[in-house]
Design an enzyme around this catalytic site. Sequence first.
Site, PDB file in Angstrom:
ATOM      1  N   HIS A   1     -30.706  26.335-105.185  1.00 38.04           N
ATOM      2  CA  HIS A   1     -29.779  25.467-105.913  1.00 38.04           C
ATOM      3  C   HIS A   1     -29.887  25.690-107.424  1.00 38.04           C
ATOM      4  O   HIS A   1     -29.775  24.752-108.226  1.00 38.04           O
ATOM      5  CB  HIS A   1     -30.030  24.001-105.577  1.00 38.04           C
ATOM      6  CG  HIS A   1     -28.785  23.166-105.509  1.00 38.04           C
ATOM      7  ND1 HIS A   1     -28.102  22.936-104.333  1.00 38.04           N
ATOM      8  CD2 HIS A   1     -28.076  22.520-106.472  1.00 38.04           C
ATOM      9  CE1 HIS A   1     -27.047  22.169-104.573  1.00 38.04           C
ATOM     10  NE2 HIS A   1     -27.004  21.918-105.866  1.00 38.04           N
TER      11      HIS A   1
ATOM     12  N   GLN B   1     -16.838  23.938-100.094  1.00 34.59           N
ATOM     13  CA  GLN B   1     -18.244  23.558 -99.952  1.00 34.59           C
ATOM     14  C   GLN B   1     -18.358  22.092 -99.569  1.00 34.59           C
ATOM     15  O   GLN B   1     -17.645  21.238-100.094  1.00 34.59           O
ATOM     16  CB  GLN B   1     -18.990  23.813-101.258  1.00 34.59           C
ATOM     17  CG  GLN B   1     -20.445  23.359-101.265  1.00 34.59           C
ATOM     18  CD  GLN B   1     -20.611  21.930-101.774  1.00 34.59           C
ATOM     19  OE1 GLN B   1     -19.761  21.424-102.509  1.00 34.59           O
ATOM     20  NE2 GLN B   1     -21.685  21.271-101.377  1.00 34.59           N
TER      21      GLN B   1
END
EC number: 1.1.-.-
Length: 394
Positions: free
Chosen positions: A275, A127
Amino acid sequence: MIISAASDYRAAAQRILPPFLFHYIDGGAYAEHTLRRNVEDLSDVALRQRILRNMSDLSLETTLFNEKLAMPTALAPVGLCGMYARRGEVQAAGAADDKGIPFTLSTVSVCPIEEVAPTIKRPMWFQLYVLRDRGFMRNALERAKAAGCSTLVFTVDMPTPGARYRDAHSGMSGPNAALRRYWQAVTHPQWAWDVGLNGRPHDLGNISAYLGKPTGLEDYIGWLANNFDPSISWKDLEWIRDFWDGPMVIKGILDPEDARDAVRFGADGIVVSNHGGRQLDGVLSSARALPAIADAVKGDITILADSGIRNGLDVVRMIALGADSVLLGRAYLYALATHGKQGVANLLNLIEKEMKVAMTLTGAKSIREISRDSLVQNAEALQTFDALKQNNAA
């Protein structure tokens, strides 16, 4: 303590972890309305029970970016994972590898790419954020490629850090934060021994390797605050698309038009995500956003989803709402903090079992058979697909 669900791991983790670490992962932005809605909206999705369907040949296997997965889940990127268990990224990656699903290493991990990658057989995912320091981004991509990472997960919903009020109260930030964290550490002996003493170094491994010096928690907070770039646009991602020759996934999509932009850009996948409710309070839950996004781009791009998933039933719900697969975040971190690699392995087994029960009782023999038809779609099912779609349109 008896562990029978992810919620049990959360309760255990709260006892073991210093408050600054527990609340850092458990909390969300502002008043945490979206954090709560992530879980509540998903749990309100009503499934359509079917009977006498001969479910003896049920399979959870699926394929994602040309990788065969034992079940449609991957471990999400979680910052500071190595602060929740001794060399936490290594332990979590090992559990995922043993289960036959991908592990995603965060940019801001404690263990660097080079420490984690050699410990597993399956290529891990990596990521990355869009940051002001493009030199760091290129360095991280080069190292990820050299380590054999297969898929790049590009997080785009953090052009600026979210306002997380809990952090100031818990000691992650705020007045006398370092002193408060020290006191919390010494009063939580299990964590202090396992991670505080034996989990060193507590560097941000990927950043330390680039800067050439140790980096601690204060560096983490400061470096992130100074490096998030509010000027980013799709144009800033073009050089990364050219540089990275593997699958590229855009994480942080909540709007159908952004999903269409991801298709036009040439991304291989998207993650429908807010998120975990940690960025902007008041946005749609992932469960509410997902149906309209699936309507817009299903079949044109691989759709993953996260935020609010706590068990195998939630995985089935997300797939029925339009996802191809899901990412697990908080759920696995609670398990990691409690029992390390074995905790994550047990959680994944629980999720697998829960998925099998849900699929058996909804008549879906394979992941492909989980669809909108798996949902109750009538006036009494207020939070199923039709209602979620109407809420999204409103």
